[in-house]
Design a protein around this motif. Structure first.
Motif, PDB file in Angstrom:
ATOM      1  N   VAL A 194       0.842  -1.206   0.000  1.00 41.54           N
ATOM      2  CA  VAL A 194       0.000   0.000   0.000  1.00 41.54           C
ATOM      3  C   VAL A 194       0.874   1.252   0.000  1.00 41.54           C
ATOM      4  N   ASN A 195       1.958   1.239   0.783  1.00 33.87           N
ATOM      5  CA  ASN A 195       2.869   2.384   0.803  1.00 33.87           C
ATOM      6  C   ASN A 195       3.488   2.625  -0.568  1.00 33.87           C
ATOM      7  N   SER A 196       3.963   1.570  -1.193  1.00 27.17           N
ATOM      8  CA  SER A 196       4.589   1.707  -2.510  1.00 27.17           C
ATOM      9  C   SER A 196       3.575   2.159  -3.556  1.00 27.17           C
ATOM     10  N   PHE A 197       2.363   1.627  -3.460  1.00 21.12           N
ATOM     11  CA  PHE A 197       1.315   2.023  -4.393  1.00 21.12           C
ATOM     12  C   PHE A 197       0.988   3.507  -4.234  1.00 21.12           C
ATOM     13  N   TYR A 198       0.919   3.966  -3.001  1.00 19.59           N
ATOM     14  CA  TYR A 198       0.689   5.396  -2.746  1.00 19.59           C
ATOM     15  C   TYR A 198       1.798   6.238  -3.368  1.00 19.59           C
ATOM     16  N   ALA A 199       3.041   5.865  -3.119  1.00 22.21           N
ATOM     17  CA  ALA A 199       4.165   6.634  -3.646  1.00 22.21           C
ATOM     18  C   ALA A 199       4.195   6.600  -5.171  1.00 22.21           C
ATOM     19  N   ALA A 200       3.914   5.439  -5.763  1.00 21.62           N
ATOM     20  CA  ALA A 200       3.909   5.319  -7.220  1.00 21.62           C
ATOM     21  C   ALA A 200       2.821   6.173  -7.844  1.00 21.62           C
ATOM     22  N   THR A 201       1.663   6.220  -7.205  1.00 17.84           N
ATOM     23  CA  THR A 201       0.555   7.029  -7.710  1.00 17.84           C
ATOM     24  C   THR A 201       0.887   8.515  -7.620  1.00 17.84           C
ATOM     25  N   PHE A 202       1.510   8.923  -6.525  1.00 17.71           N
ATOM     26  CA  PHE A 202       1.926  10.316  -6.361  1.00 17.71           C
ATOM     27  C   PHE A 202       2.982  10.686  -7.409  1.00 17.71           C
ATOM     28  N   LEU A 203       3.892   9.776  -7.662  1.00 18.75           N
ATOM     29  CA  LEU A 203       4.921  10.008  -8.681  1.00 18.75           C
ATOM     30  C   LEU A 203       4.287  10.208 -10.053  1.00 18.75           C
ATOM     31  N   HIS A 204       3.333   9.355 -10.402  1.00 17.30           N
ATOM     32  CA  HIS A 204       2.678   9.466 -11.705  1.00 17.30           C
ATOM     33  C   HIS A 204       1.927  10.790 -11.820  1.00 17.30           C
ATOM     34  N   LEU A 205       1.235  11.180 -10.741  1.00 16.40           N
ATOM     35  CA  LEU A 205       0.525  12.457 -10.768  1.00 16.40           C
ATOM     36  C   LEU A 205       1.499  13.610 -10.984  1.00 16.40           C
ATOM     37  N   ALA A 206       2.636  13.579 -10.284  1.00 19.78           N
ATOM     38  CA  ALA A 206       3.603  14.676 -10.406  1.00 19.78           C
ATOM     39  C   ALA A 206       4.172  14.766 -11.817  1.00 19.78           C
ATOM     40  N   ARG A 207       4.418  13.631 -12.437  1.00 19.53           N
ATOM     41  CA  ARG A 207       4.948  13.639 -13.799  1.00 19.53           C
ATOM     42  C   ARG A 207       3.909  14.172 -14.796  1.00 19.53           C
ATOM     43  N   VAL A 208       2.672  13.731 -14.639  1.00 18.14           N
ATOM     44  CA  VAL A 208       1.608  14.248 -15.505  1.00 18.14           C
ATOM     45  C   VAL A 208       1.448  15.748 -15.286  1.00 18.14           C
ATOM     46  N   TRP A 209       1.455  16.152 -14.033  1.00 23.39           N
ATOM     47  CA  TRP A 209       1.287  17.556 -13.687  1.00 23.39           C
ATOM     48  C   TRP A 209       2.405  18.404 -14.292  1.00 23.39           C
ATOM     49  N   ARG A 210       3.606  17.890 -14.216  1.00 25.61           N
ATOM     50  CA  ARG A 210       4.770  18.647 -14.693  1.00 25.61           C
ATOM     51  C   ARG A 210       4.829  18.696 -16.217  1.00 25.61           C
ATOM     52  N   THR A 211       4.725  17.563 -16.862  1.00 24.89           N
ATOM     53  CA  THR A 211       4.947  17.499 -18.303  1.00 24.89           C
ATOM     54  C   THR A 211       3.767  18.019 -19.111  1.00 24.89           C
TER      55      THR A 211
END
Length: 381
Positions: free
Chosen positions: A284-301
């Protein structure tokens, strides 16, 4: 004049009732120097008998102090201000040394050791499906979670039912640790105050933003800032959240991602990975972090702004539930590259052979600053 003669001379004057003459007739320089040497020869008991101590301390004798320098007055004013400061008990900050940081495991052990039975009654471990939805899920859905892992799953969902208690020392340490790690501060802060808005909460009390995620949202933030592998990512996302154009409320966005993780767990989207690792909380922790990472990349790019947050979160939830393995693989690749110093979240995500106009860092020239909008209208709540 010797000390003996000075002693005799002043003692005689005191005996003749000439104390006022001594006080009024002596010059200021004599009072500062000569009088001190003269008084040294008189016993304390004798000073008391002649009323000298009372005369020196009484304000009704008309004695006025000499000219006081501005420096002394300023120091006196500063001291009076310090003397009126009282500890703020309600703020939750104690007049002690700054508290120690708390690790994710220590915070988790706290919840494992306390009675959470009243909160556990509220949880719904899985989504209840009926009719064709239940049949389709049975035939084509993910596998069920192993029996031995269900207690750990229930603990995660139970923590999500717990609120923030500012009177609980462990809860306070979790908040303090998140604040210190994100801001770089070495000192404790008040558990209520405007400084929490700088971290991306809506108001002065972080507890009001935990709806739907409970204390699990704070544990996820704690995991992000205290895990040595995740901390760099946390810092980069936090900086992105303060971009002058693409700014977003960091902690509030994190709470929404925790909600996605809770739903994915309840809908058994993470069961396959949990069964493979034979663990629930790390998945669950890794899934949370992975989802946050994906959001940040979408947000940035894709140059997203706060006005896009509702749509971004909706698409993110659909992707996370459909392809959790893909997100986890992306996180592993990112962490491997970061450990080698080969990538940065704040750079546009490059694909091999990409030569398009977006292969370089994005710029925002010619874009006007956005007006502030409420988080609720943006779809964050």
């Amino acid at each position: 004049m010797s000390e003996t003669s000075c002693s005799f001379f002043i003692e005689k004057e005191f005996q003749d009732g000439q104390l006022e003459n001594v006080s009024a007739g002596l010059s200021s320089s004599y009072k500062d120097k000569g009088a001190l040497m003269a008084f040294r020869g008189i016993p304390i008991s004798e000073l008391t008998n002649h009323g000298i101590l009372q005369a020196l301390t009484a304000e009704t004798n008309g004695w006025q102090p000499g000219v006081v320098s501005e420096e002394v007055l300023r120091a006196q004013e500063e001291w009076e201000v310090v003397d009126t400061i009282h500890p703020d008990i309600e703020s939750g900050v104690r007049c002690q040394q700054p508290g120690q940081l708390i690790s994710f495991n220590e915070a988790l052990e706290h919840f494992q050791s306390v009675d959470l039975s009243s909160f556990k009654k509220r949880i719904q471990p899985t989504i209840q499906r009926t009719g064709l939805a239940a049949l389709r899920h049975c035939l084509f859905g993910p596998p069920k979670l192993h029996q031995g892992l269900r207690e750990e799953r229930d603990l995660v969902l139970t923590i999500a039912q717990c609120g923030l208690d500012s009177q609980n020392p462990t809860h306070g340490r979790v908040l303090q640790t998140i604040y210190k790690k994100l801001t770089g501060s070495k000192f404790d802060c008040a558990l209520h105050g405007d400084h929490w808005e700088d971290l991306g909460f809506q108001g002065a009390n972080p507890a009001t933003d935990l709806r739907g995620a409970g204390f699990l949202a704070l544990l996820h933030l704690l995991y992000l800032v205290m895990d040595s592998k995740m901390f760099l990512m946390a810092q980069e996302i936090f900086r992105l959240s303060h971009h002058h154009i693409q700014q977003f409320p960091f902690c509030l966005m994190s709470v929404n991602i925790t909600r996605i993780a809770i739903q994915a767990l309840r809908e058994e989207c993470l069961s396959r990975e949990c069964n493979r690792r034979q663990k629930v909380i790390p998945v669950v922790n890794s899934f949370y972090a992975a989802t946050f990472l994906h959001l940040a990349r979408v947000w940035r790019t894709q140059q997203k702004t706060i006005l896009d947050s509702g749509f971004v979160l909706k698409d993110l939830e659909a992707l996370a539930k459909k392809s959790p393995k893909r997100l986890l693989k992306t996180l592993d690749d990112y962490l491997a590259q970061v450990s080698k110093g080969q990538t940065s979240l704040l750079e546009a995500h490059k694909r091999p052979g990409s030569q398009g106009p977006h292969s370089k860092d994005l710029t925002f020239t010619g874009v006007c600053d956005l007006q502030s909008h409420s988080f609720e209208s943006a779809g964050l709540i």
